[in-house]
Motif scaffolding. Structure first.
Motif, PDB file in Angstrom:
ATOM      1  N   ILE A   6       0.841  -1.201   0.000  1.00  0.00           N
ATOM      2  CA  ILE A   6       0.000   0.000   0.000  1.00  0.00           C
ATOM      3  C   ILE A   6       0.876   1.252   0.000  1.00  0.00           C
ATOM      4  CG2 ILE A   6      -1.674   1.348   1.331  1.00  0.00           C
ATOM      5  CD1 ILE A   6      -2.830  -1.351   2.305  1.00  0.00           C
ATOM      6  N   GLU A   7       1.898   1.266   0.846  1.00  0.00           N
ATOM      7  CA  GLU A   7       2.801   2.415   0.907  1.00  0.00           C
ATOM      8  C   GLU A   7       3.515   2.631  -0.421  1.00  0.00           C
ATOM      9  OE1 GLU A   7       5.178   1.284   4.261  1.00  0.00           O
ATOM     10  OE2 GLU A   7       3.829   2.272   5.688  1.00  0.00           O
ATOM     11  N   TYR A   8       3.937   1.541  -1.066  1.00  0.00           N
ATOM     12  CA  TYR A   8       4.596   1.638  -2.364  1.00  0.00           C
ATOM     13  C   TYR A   8       3.635   2.207  -3.412  1.00  0.00           C
ATOM     14  CZ  TYR A   8       7.092   0.376  -6.603  1.00  0.00           C
ATOM     15  OH  TYR A   8       7.708   0.427  -7.826  1.00  0.00           O
ATOM     16  N   LYS A   9       2.412   1.715  -3.419  1.00  0.00           N
ATOM     17  CA  LYS A   9       1.404   2.182  -4.376  1.00  0.00           C
ATOM     18  C   LYS A   9       1.104   3.668  -4.155  1.00  0.00           C
ATOM     19  CE  LYS A   9      -1.724   1.634  -7.570  1.00  0.00           C
ATOM     20  NZ  LYS A   9      -1.375   1.469  -8.961  1.00  0.00           N
ATOM     21  N   GLU A  12       3.949   5.642  -5.666  1.00  0.00           N
ATOM     22  CA  GLU A  12       3.810   5.611  -7.124  1.00  0.00           C
ATOM     23  C   GLU A  12       2.763   6.617  -7.605  1.00  0.00           C
ATOM     24  OE1 GLU A  12       2.637   1.725  -8.401  1.00  0.00           O
ATOM     25  OE2 GLU A  12       4.582   1.311  -9.260  1.00  0.00           O
ATOM     26  N   LEU A  13       1.617   6.609  -6.933  1.00  0.00           N
ATOM     27  CA  LEU A  13       0.529   7.507  -7.320  1.00  0.00           C
ATOM     28  C   LEU A  13       0.902   8.972  -7.109  1.00  0.00           C
ATOM     29  CD1 LEU A  13      -2.545   5.523  -5.990  1.00  0.00           C
ATOM     30  CD2 LEU A  13      -2.018   6.012  -8.385  1.00  0.00           C
ATOM     31  N   LYS A  14       1.641   9.258  -6.055  1.00  0.00           N
ATOM     32  CA  LYS A  14       2.063  10.637  -5.803  1.00  0.00           C
ATOM     33  C   LYS A  14       2.994  11.128  -6.906  1.00  0.00           C
ATOM     34  CE  LYS A  14       1.497  10.837  -0.812  1.00  0.00           C
ATOM     35  NZ  LYS A  14       2.188  10.980   0.484  1.00  0.00           N
ATOM     36  N   PHE A  15       3.927  10.264  -7.330  1.00  0.00           N
ATOM     37  CA  PHE A  15       4.819  10.639  -8.428  1.00  0.00           C
ATOM     38  C   PHE A  15       4.031  10.881  -9.710  1.00  0.00           C
ATOM     39  CE2 PHE A  15       8.299   8.327  -6.023  1.00  0.00           C
ATOM     40  CZ  PHE A  15       9.001   9.477  -5.710  1.00  0.00           C
ATOM     41  N   GLU A  16       3.080  10.003  -9.989  1.00  0.00           N
ATOM     42  CA  GLU A  16       2.242  10.141 -11.176  1.00  0.00           C
ATOM     43  C   GLU A  16       1.421  11.426 -11.106  1.00  0.00           C
ATOM     44  OE1 GLU A  16       0.423   8.994 -14.867  1.00  0.00           O
ATOM     45  OE2 GLU A  16       2.302   8.543 -13.887  1.00  0.00           O
ATOM     46  N   GLU A  47      -8.135   7.363  -5.538  1.00  0.00           N
ATOM     47  CA  GLU A  47      -7.397   6.143  -5.195  1.00  0.00           C
ATOM     48  C   GLU A  47      -6.474   6.375  -4.010  1.00  0.00           C
ATOM     49  OE1 GLU A  47      -4.841   2.563  -7.299  1.00  0.00           O
ATOM     50  OE2 GLU A  47      -5.457   4.274  -8.502  1.00  0.00           O
ATOM     51  N   LEU A  48      -5.822   7.540  -3.966  1.00  0.00           N
ATOM     52  CA  LEU A  48      -4.969   7.866  -2.819  1.00  0.00           C
ATOM     53  C   LEU A  48      -5.783   7.920  -1.530  1.00  0.00           C
ATOM     54  CD1 LEU A  48      -2.593  10.602  -4.267  1.00  0.00           C
ATOM     55  CD2 LEU A  48      -1.905   8.398  -3.305  1.00  0.00           C
ATOM     56  N   THR A  54      -7.311   2.644   3.874  1.00  0.00           N
ATOM     57  CA  THR A  54      -6.937   1.245   4.104  1.00  0.00           C
ATOM     58  C   THR A  54      -5.715   1.166   4.988  1.00  0.00           C
ATOM     59  OG1 THR A  54      -7.816   0.653   1.928  1.00  0.00           O
ATOM     60  CG2 THR A  54      -6.312  -0.912   2.951  1.00  0.00           C
ATOM     61  N   LEU A  55      -4.747   2.027   4.757  1.00  0.00           N
ATOM     62  CA  LEU A  55      -3.522   2.038   5.536  1.00  0.00           C
ATOM     63  C   LEU A  55      -3.800   2.403   6.995  1.00  0.00           C
ATOM     64  CD1 LEU A  55      -0.484   1.606   5.128  1.00  0.00           C
ATOM     65  CD2 LEU A  55      -0.274   4.042   4.678  1.00  0.00           C
TER      66      LEU A  55
END
Length: 58
Positions: A6-9, A12-16, A47-48, A54-55
């Motif tokens: 979840i943290e990795y995703k 990723e989303l923040k960079f995108e 999504e974030l 969830t986190l």
């Protein structure tokens, strides 16, 4: 997904998201069509939000 996934995703989303914001700024300068990028940004925000919820629950 476990906590690490979840943290990795989220990262990723923040960079995108940042990349899309930069693209949006460029399009604004040339008076381009902003609608598709705005929709993508909104989808990433949703999504974030979901992943952060969830986190927090885990």
């Amino acid at each position: 997904m476990d906590k690490k996934e979840i943290e990795y995703k989220i990262r990723e989303l923040k960079f995108e998201y940042v990349r899309l914001q930069n693209d949006l700024e460029k399009l604004e300068n040339v008076k381009g069509n902003l609608s598709p990028l705005e929709k993508q940004l909104a989808a990433i925000e949703a999504e974030l939000h979901s992943l952060n919820e969830t986190l927090r629950k885990s």
